[in-house]
Design a protein around this motif. Structure first.
Motif, PDB file in Angstrom:
ATOM      1  N   ARG A 110       0.832  -1.198   0.000  1.00  0.00           N
ATOM      2  CA  ARG A 110       0.000   0.000   0.000  1.00  0.00           C
ATOM      3  C   ARG A 110       0.871   1.256   0.000  1.00  0.00           C
ATOM      4  O   ARG A 110       0.570   2.224  -0.688  1.00  0.00           O
ATOM      5  CB  ARG A 110      -0.930  -0.001   1.213  1.00  0.00           C
ATOM      6  N   GLN A 111       1.945   1.225   0.770  1.00  0.00           N
ATOM      7  CA  GLN A 111       2.872   2.354   0.798  1.00  0.00           C
ATOM      8  C   GLN A 111       3.475   2.586  -0.576  1.00  0.00           C
ATOM      9  O   GLN A 111       3.625   3.744  -1.018  1.00  0.00           O
ATOM     10  CB  GLN A 111       3.970   2.089   1.823  1.00  0.00           C
ATOM     11  N   GLN A 112       3.787   1.517  -1.255  1.00  0.00           N
ATOM     12  CA  GLN A 112       4.381   1.625  -2.590  1.00  0.00           C
ATOM     13  C   GLN A 112       3.418   2.275  -3.585  1.00  0.00           C
ATOM     14  O   GLN A 112       3.812   3.068  -4.436  1.00  0.00           O
ATOM     15  CB  GLN A 112       4.771   0.233  -3.094  1.00  0.00           C
ATOM     16  N   VAL A 113       2.129   1.980  -3.433  1.00  0.00           N
ATOM     17  CA  VAL A 113       1.131   2.498  -4.372  1.00  0.00           C
ATOM     18  C   VAL A 113       0.619   3.871  -3.985  1.00  0.00           C
ATOM     19  O   VAL A 113       0.505   4.792  -4.810  1.00  0.00           O
ATOM     20  CB  VAL A 113      -0.054   1.512  -4.483  1.00  0.00           C
ATOM     21  N   PHE A 114       0.298   4.060  -2.687  1.00  0.00           N
ATOM     22  CA  PHE A 114      -0.348   5.298  -2.264  1.00  0.00           C
ATOM     23  C   PHE A 114       0.510   6.181  -1.363  1.00  0.00           C
ATOM     24  O   PHE A 114       0.100   7.289  -1.017  1.00  0.00           O
ATOM     25  CB  PHE A 114      -1.654   4.979  -1.515  1.00  0.00           C
TER      26      PHE A 114
END
Length: 366
Positions: free
Chosen positions: A360-364
C-alpha cells in the motif's frame, strides 16, 4: 341484577384483572432494578478511554431496559485512579474501566493482558484472549481478587513518547527522567532511564515543569488532546513497548455471579461491542489528528528510535519477561501461552499484514 349489568361488571373486573396482570412485571422490574457504580483510571470524558467507558455504561443500561443502571465515576471522583481494582474488590464500586498493567503489583501476569514490548498487536491480543486461551488464564489471575475481567478494546499502536532531547544513541537515554508505564518502563530503567509513573491527568504538567524529561501517553489523538506537544518537541513513533495495549472492564465477581443470565450476557457482550468501538474510535481519530497535527504544530520533530536503541530495547525486553515468567507458576503459564501465540503471529504477519502495508505504501504512500 340484570344479565347485561352482570356482564358489564364482569368485563370491567376482567379488564382490571388483566391490567394488573400486565402491570405486575413492570413493578417487578422497577423493584429489581440495580444501580452499579463504575470507576475509571481516566479523567472525565478523556478521548478514547473515558468516552468509551461511558459508552459501555450507557450500553448496559440501555440493553437491560434500566434493570442494570451503571453510573460512571472518572478518576478521583469516587476513588483515586490507581485504587480502582481495590474499589471493585471491596464492592465500593461494582465495576472499573482501566488497563490490567496498572495492577501488576498484585500479579506480574497482568502485564500480558495489557501489552508486552514488541508483543501482540491489538487484533492479535483480542484473538489470543478470545480464542487462544487468554480469557481463562486472565480469570484465573484475577480470581484471588474476586473480580471478573472482560476485554474492552485497544488504542492500537501507541507512540514512543515525547522527549526534550533527541535520542541518537544509548547514552542519550542515560539519566533521563521519563513517565512510562508497564514493562516498557522496566526496559527503560535497565537502559539508564529514571522511570516515573504518574496518573494520566498529571503527565503534561510534569513534562511542562521539568519533573520529567520525557513522557509517553497514548498516540496522537490523546497526546495532542492532553497538550503534550506544548511541553516537548521530539515525538518518537511508534512505541516499542505498547504495540496494541488492551483495556479492560473488571466486575466484582460476587455481584456478577448474582446477576440473572441475561444481564450477565449483556455485560459480557457490551464489553465485546465496546472493544470494537474503542479500536475503531482510536483508529479514526489517530489518523485524523496525525494529519492535522503536522500542519498545526510544524515545530514537532517526528522521530523513530535508532536501530541500535531498538536492539538494546529488545535485549532488555527478553531479560525482563523471562524474569517475570519465573516469579510464579501461573505467570509462567500466561507467559508461555502469550509468547507462543506471539511467535506464531509474527511468522504469519511477516507474509500478510506487513507486506500488505508495504505494498500500500508503494502504491499510495507520500
Amino acid at each position: 341484577m340484570k344479565r347485561r349489568d352482570f356482564l358489564t361488571g364482569a368485563a370491567a373486573a376482567g379488564a382490571a384483572t388483566g391490567a394488573s396482570g400486565l402491570a405486575a412485571p413492570a413493578i417487578v422490574r422497577a423493584q429489581d432494578a440495580m444501580d452499579w457504580k463504575m470507576v475509571t483510571t481516566w479523567p472525565k470524558n478523556a478521548p478514547g478511554v473515558g468516552v468509551n467507558a461511558q459508552r459501555f455504561a450507557d450500553m448496559v443500561t440501555e440493553m437491560s431496559g434500566g434493570r442494570l443502571n451503571i453510573r460512571l465515576f472518572a478518576a478521583g471522583e469516587l476513588v483515586p485512579p490507581f485504587e480502582c481494582l481495590d474499589a471493585v474488590q471491596a464492592d465500593t464500586a461494582q465495576l472499573a474501566h482501566s488497563t490490567p498493567y496498572y495492577w501488576v503489583g498484585k500479579s506480574p501476569a497482568l502485564n500480558y493482558f495489557t501489552t508486552v514490548p514488541f508483543g501482540l498487536m491489538a487484533w492479535e491480543l483480542s484473538a489470543w484472549i478470545h480464542f487462544g486461551g487468554g480469557q481463562a488464564l486472565w480469570e484465573e489471575v484475577y480470581a484471588p481478587f474476586n473480580v471478573v475481567p472482560f476485554y474492552a478494546g485497544s488504542s492500537g499502536v501507541q507512540s514512543g513518547g515525547w522527549f526534550n532531547t533527541e535520542i541518537n544513541t544509548l547514552d542519550d537515554l542515560k539519566g533521563l527522567k521519563m513517565r512510562i508505564a508497564g514493562l516498557g518502563g522496566e526496559v527503560m530503567r535497565r537502559l539508564g532511564v529514571a522511570v516515573v509513573l504518574t496518573p494520566p491527568g498529571d503527565i503534561q504538567p510534569s513534562l511542562m515543569s521539568g519533573a520529567v524529561d520525557a513522557a509517553e501517553w497514548v498516540s496522537p489523538w490523546l497526546d495532542i488532546a492532553f497538550g503534550l506537544q506544548k511541553a516537548a518537541k521530539y515525538y518518537y513513533v511508534p512505541a516499542f513497548h505498547e504495540p496494541g495495549p488492551g483495556l479492560e472492564v473488571i466486575v466484582n465477581k460476587d455481584r456478577f455471579e448474582a446477576l440473572p443470565d441475561d444481564l450477565k450476557a449483556i455485560v459480557r457482550y457490551a464489553a465485546r461491542a465496546t472493544s470494537e468501538t474503542t479500536l475503531a474510535d482510536f483508529t479514526f481519530n489517530n489518523i485524523a489528528v496525525f494529519a492535522e497535527m503536522r500542519k498545526a504544530f510544524p515545530d514537532i520533530n517526528l522521530r523513530t528510535f535508532p536501530d541500535v536503541v531498538v536492539q538494546a530495547m529488545g535485549e532488555k525486553t527478553r531479560e525482563v519477561i523471562e524474569e517475570i515468567a519465573a516469579e510464579d507458576a501461573l505467570t509462567r503459564r500466561v507467559h508461555d501461552s502469550f509468547t507462543a501465540f506471539n511467535r506464531r503471529a509474527e511468522a504469519y504477519q511477516a507474509h500478510f499484514d506487513l507486506p500488505a502495508l508495504r505494498m500500500r505504501q508503494q502504491v499510495f504512500g507520500s
